[in-house]
Design a protein around this motif. Structure first.
Motif, PDB file in Angstrom:
ATOM      1  N   HIS A 115      38.401  30.133  30.596  1.00 11.56           N
ATOM      2  CA  HIS A 115      38.779  30.406  31.990  1.00 11.56           C
ATOM      3  C   HIS A 115      39.651  29.260  32.514  1.00 11.56           C
ATOM      4  O   HIS A 115      40.784  29.115  32.082  1.00 11.56           O
ATOM      5  CB  HIS A 115      37.514  30.621  32.822  1.00 11.56           C
ATOM      6  N   HIS A 125      32.957  30.525  34.097  1.00  9.08           N
ATOM      7  CA  HIS A 125      32.810  31.919  34.509  1.00  9.08           C
ATOM      8  C   HIS A 125      32.282  32.718  33.319  1.00  9.08           C
ATOM      9  O   HIS A 125      32.152  32.193  32.201  1.00  9.08           O
ATOM     10  CB  HIS A 125      34.148  32.489  34.982  1.00  9.08           C
ATOM     11  N   THR A 127      32.124  36.522  30.988  1.00 14.70           N
ATOM     12  CA  THR A 127      32.637  37.823  30.582  1.00 14.70           C
ATOM     13  C   THR A 127      31.467  38.642  30.049  1.00 14.70           C
ATOM     14  O   THR A 127      30.444  38.082  29.626  1.00 14.70           O
ATOM     15  CB  THR A 127      33.729  37.699  29.512  1.00 14.70           C
ATOM     16  N   ASP A 171      37.467  42.266  29.571  1.00 11.91           N
ATOM     17  CA  ASP A 171      36.970  41.794  30.861  1.00 11.91           C
ATOM     18  C   ASP A 171      37.989  40.804  31.409  1.00 11.91           C
ATOM     19  O   ASP A 171      38.957  40.441  30.728  1.00 11.91           O
ATOM     20  CB  ASP A 171      35.596  41.133  30.706  1.00 11.91           C
ATOM     21  N   PHE A 172      37.759  40.340  32.634  1.00 13.18           N
ATOM     22  CA  PHE A 172      38.705  39.425  33.276  1.00 13.18           C
ATOM     23  C   PHE A 172      38.345  37.971  32.991  1.00 13.18           C
ATOM     24  O   PHE A 172      37.181  37.570  33.077  1.00 13.18           O
ATOM     25  CB  PHE A 172      38.732  39.658  34.791  1.00 13.18           C
ATOM     26  N   ILE A 174      39.068  34.279  34.417  1.00 15.60           N
ATOM     27  CA  ILE A 174      39.469  33.701  35.704  1.00 15.60           C
ATOM     28  C   ILE A 174      40.105  32.334  35.461  1.00 15.60           C
ATOM     29  O   ILE A 174      39.422  31.361  35.129  1.00 15.60           O
ATOM     30  CB  ILE A 174      38.267  33.599  36.645  1.00 15.60           C
ATOM     31  N   LYS A 175      41.409  32.265  35.621  1.00 18.19           N
ATOM     32  CA  LYS A 175      42.145  31.030  35.347  1.00 18.19           C
ATOM     33  C   LYS A 175      42.127  30.059  36.529  1.00 18.19           C
ATOM     34  O   LYS A 175      42.111  28.850  36.347  1.00 18.19           O
ATOM     35  CB  LYS A 175      43.578  31.368  34.954  1.00 18.19           C
ATOM     36  N   ASP A 177      41.771  30.222  41.316  1.00 21.54           N
ATOM     37  CA  ASP A 177      41.362  31.016  42.471  1.00 21.54           C
ATOM     38  C   ASP A 177      42.227  32.256  42.683  1.00 21.54           C
ATOM     39  O   ASP A 177      41.778  33.225  43.307  1.00 21.54           O
ATOM     40  CB  ASP A 177      41.411  30.162  43.742  1.00 21.54           C
ATOM     41  N   THR A 179      44.324  33.699  40.022  1.00 19.00           N
ATOM     42  CA  THR A 179      44.787  34.334  38.784  1.00 19.00           C
ATOM     43  C   THR A 179      43.619  34.805  37.931  1.00 19.00           C
ATOM     44  O   THR A 179      42.743  34.008  37.558  1.00 19.00           O
ATOM     45  CB  THR A 179      45.644  33.358  37.958  1.00 19.00           C
ATOM     46  N   ARG A 180      43.617  36.101  37.639  1.00 24.14           N
ATOM     47  CA  ARG A 180      42.636  36.695  36.729  1.00 24.14           C
ATOM     48  C   ARG A 180      43.407  37.467  35.671  1.00 24.14           C
ATOM     49  O   ARG A 180      44.286  38.264  35.991  1.00 24.14           O
ATOM     50  CB  ARG A 180      41.685  37.638  37.465  1.00 24.14           C
TER      51      ARG A 180
END
Length: 362
Positions: A115, A125, A127, A171-172, A174-175, A177, A179-180
């Motif tokens: 992430h 985060h 997944t 799944d996403f 999260i890089k 706040d 960018t996903r």
């Protein structure tokens, strides 16, 4: 007590998924092999086994050396893996039986590096992956007539593992706040491996007395497909190293499991203790071995207990790891030969896993 319950992890294992004790994707759940099953084969038409498998992996190893700094720095990867395994068997004549194994899988993977990055504040985060795994059909045969071999028997099995589990589950990631990125989740929590394979099993027991015996189980999944085409970049760009050394897509690895131990019965209880070895080899027996995989093995001490009802058996097995080894992959060896610098990746392992379930005769 004539009924020595012996839990065979193999039974449809993995539906292919034999799956694992961590980032080493050994997907395995439970099956059943008992003296009572052999004795009542002709009178019992159906056997339903419901198994539950859970573990939490978080200890990183390179070879057999634990990377303790990962926990100290808070950068460890944490996998929570749960499998509900439903196995239905139909007894036929002359010691033959057929089985269907369906796993339902729920996995969660928590990390930083996938992430925002290791060492970045609030970067951890998770997944997720949930759904049906790889389904397996199998045929079994008791090799000896129970009337002539009352103290022991050997059961051989041959199965077909189908790629029914979603091996492209996304799944996403999260890089930051804002960018996903959507991408395939890590290989260790995928629901399937994308390959059609076949399994071999040997389940055996021998009773020295009415109350004491020994058991052994062997399971091997042959996966001829080399790669499944799923990117390892987690929705991002593939690295030059991954392309060069063949890890840009996921491998479809073989799987192996061996168990051996002793059982003692007291009234309706059977207590057992044994050794268990789960392994994902670096090379497949059939087909190529390129693609990304985390080969390794876990050797565990496995205590267990069974309780016998008239038409059902409940059981619990809790293997505790005594040796964990993340071995060199084919890609690690290629990079070592190319650069002259020894390369070996890491993997996260669990301290123990929990197998709880029940079987029902009808």
């Amino acid at each position: 007590m004539k009924k020595l319950a012996i839990l065979s992890i193999a039974c449809l294992l993995l539906t292919l998924h034999a799956r694992s004790q961590g980032c080493v994707a050994i997907r395995s759940t439970g099956g059943f092999c008992t003296r009572d099953q052999a004795l009542s084969h002709d009178s019992t038409k159906w056997l339903l086994s419901v198994s539950n498998r859970y573990f939490k992996s978080f200890r990183h190893f390179v070879g057999t050396e634990e990377q303790k700094q990962r926990i100290e720095q808070g950068t460890q990867v944490i996998n929570h893996a749960y499998t509900l395994d439903l196995a239905l068997f139909r007894n036929l004549k002359n010691g033959w039986s057929i089985g269907l194994d369906v796993p339902v899988i729920a996995n969660v993977r928590s990390s930083m590096y996938e992430h925002g990055g290791n060492g970045v504040k609030n970067a951890r985060h998770s997944t997720h992956a949930f759904g049906v795994g790889d389904i397996r059909f199998a045929v079994y045969k008791w090799l000896f007539d129970q009337t002539t071999m009352p103290k022991g028997n050997i059961q051989a099995g041959l199965g077909l593992k189908l790629p029914t589990g979603d091996y492209r589950y996304q799944d996403f990631f999260i890089k930051n706040d804002s960018t996903r990125v959507l991408g395939p989740v890590d290989q260790s929590i995928q629901l399937g491996d994308g390959g059609t394979g076949f399994t071999t099993e040997i389940n055996a027991y021998y009773n020295f007395t009415e109350n004491f015996g020994v058991y052994g189980n062997f399971y091997y999944l042959f996966n001829p497909r080399e790669q499944n085409g799923v990117s390892t970049a987690r929705g991002g760009a593939v690295s030059a190293d991954a392309i060069k050394y063949g890890t840009s897509v996921m491998s479809v690895p073989d799987q192996m499991m061996i168990r051996a131990g002793a059982s003692a019965s007291f009234k309706k209880f059977t207590f057992s203790a044994g050794v268990r070895d789960e392994c994902e080899p670096s090379k497949d027996v059939i087909g190529g071995s390129m693609g990304f995989r985390r080969p390794g093995y876990i050797i565990s001490i496995e205590p267990g207990v069974n309780y016998q009802f008239k038409k059902a058996t409940v059981y619990a097995y809790v293997p505790f790891a005594v040796k964990r080894n993340r071995t060199q992959s084919v890609a690690d060896k290629l990079k070592t030969a190319d650069t002259g610098v020894y390369t070996q990746g890491d993997a996260a392992f669990a301290d123990y896993l929990v197998n709880i379930g029940a079987s029902f005769k009808f």
